[in-house]
Design an enzyme around this catalytic site. Structure first.
Site, PDB file in Angstrom:
ATOM      1  N   MET A  48       0.850  -1.192   0.000  1.00 39.72           N
ATOM      2  CA  MET A  48       0.000   0.000   0.000  1.00 39.72           C
ATOM      3  C   MET A  48       0.883   1.240   0.000  1.00 39.72           C
ATOM      4  O   MET A  48       1.669   1.449   0.919  1.00 39.72           O
ATOM      5  CB  MET A  48      -0.912  -0.010   1.222  1.00 39.72           C
ATOM      6  CG  MET A  48      -1.845  -1.193   1.316  1.00 39.72           C
ATOM      7  SD  MET A  48      -3.130  -1.120   0.055  1.00 39.72           S
ATOM      8  CE  MET A  48      -4.163   0.177   0.695  1.00 39.72           C
ATOM      9  N   ASP A  49       0.752   2.036  -1.038  1.00 41.08           N
ATOM     10  CA  ASP A  49       1.622   3.208  -1.151  1.00 41.08           C
ATOM     11  C   ASP A  49       0.942   4.251  -2.028  1.00 41.08           C
ATOM     12  O   ASP A  49       0.148   3.915  -2.907  1.00 41.08           O
ATOM     13  CB  ASP A  49       2.968   2.799  -1.768  1.00 41.08           C
ATOM     14  CG  ASP A  49       3.966   3.941  -1.793  1.00 41.08           C
ATOM     15  OD1 ASP A  49       4.020   4.682  -0.802  1.00 41.08           O
ATOM     16  OD2 ASP A  49       4.666   4.094  -2.801  1.00 41.08           O
ATOM     17  N   GLY A  50       1.259   5.522  -1.783  1.00 43.59           N
ATOM     18  CA  GLY A  50       0.795   6.590  -2.663  1.00 43.59           C
ATOM     19  C   GLY A  50      -0.550   7.183  -2.332  1.00 43.59           C
ATOM     20  O   GLY A  50      -1.042   8.051  -3.068  1.00 43.59           O
TER      21      GLY A  50
END
Length: 264
Positions: A41-43
């Site tokens: 999970m990123d951004g």
């Protein structure tokens, strides 16, 4: 009247898109399907800033996108999905943001236990991996309840890594392996058949160095409940086309990778 007409058109369009997606997944299923897909999970914060959203909205949008990805994976027959959701390093963020994330996490974990949730619809067993003691008590208790509630699901496995990073996982695995080996030596000593601390000094150097083997550490890794990921996706505005492209690349390289794996 016009509103009813638009609603019907939307309903027809949504059903057509769903039918088309299932046809695409059915075609993909003819080829090799990855056994394990992992998402980092990123951004979410960058996406929210880019879209001029209020703080925290990006995480909710990211969660909705992730739920769609999970549904696609389970429809296709992927058995293991891992989500790297919250790193130990994330605790260094502002206290207000950390608390907001904990509240969102608790809300979504409790949602997993509802009868119509995605994990119950597809028979998914949920595991929470990481140093769970670092979580706030409500989140930790919710995670424990979710693991108990889904313990009998056996069609697929969802691993959610929270309060996690690789350094902590390695340290945890080494500590557990050392504790296990020490207990083993203590039991042997107590029975009179052990080598004891004095005996250890008499063992050849190579044998002492191999008292704890790689397999002893690997079995205590948090992620040992699943095979290594076939596909690792770092999320940022991810959609169905991104997953589709990742799986097509996996299928294109599958036989080459399998050949190389057998040579190891």
């Amino acid at each position: 009247m016009k509103k009813d007409g638009r609603s019907r058109i939307n309903w027809i369009f949504e059903n057509f898109v769903t039918f088309l997606r299932k046809c695409i997944l059915r075609v993909l299923s003819v080829g090799p399907i990855p056994e394990h897909i992992a998402y980092i999970m990123d951004g979410n914060r960058r996406y929210a800033k880019k879209q001029n959203m209020i703080e925290g909205t990006g995480h909710r949008v990211g969660f909705l996108a992730l739920m769609s990805m999970l549904k696609y994976c389970y429809e296709m027959g992927v058995r293991y999905v891992t989500i790297y959701a919250f790193s130990i390093d994330n605790f260094k963020r502002r206290p207000e943001e950390v608390q907001s994330l904990m509240d969102l996490m608790q809300e979504k974990i409790e949602g997993l236990m509802e009868e119509e949730s995605i994990v119950n619809r597809y028979g998914v067993r949920v595991h929470f991996l990481g140093n769970l003691k670092l979580l706030s008590e409500p989140v930790r208790l919710a995670a424990e309840r979710a693991m108990v509630a889904t313990a009998n699901n056996s069609k697929a496995v969802l691993s959610i890594c929270v309060a996690y990073n690789s350094t902590n996982e390695i340290v945890h695995a080494v500590e557990k392996a050392c504790e296990e080996k020490w207990e083993e030596i203590s039991l042997l000593n107590a029975s009179g058949s052990g080598y004891g601390l004095i005996g250890l000094e008499c063992i050849e150097k190579d044998e002492r160095e191999n008292l704890i083997k790689l397999i002893d550490i690997e079995k205590h890794m948090y992620v040992s409940i699943a095979p290594d990921p076939d596909i690792l996706i770092r999320t940022s505005e991810i959609g169905f086309r991104h997953l589709l492209w990742a799986i097509l690349n996996f299928q294109r390289n599958h036989f080459y990778l399998e050949k190389k794996r057998k040579q190891l």
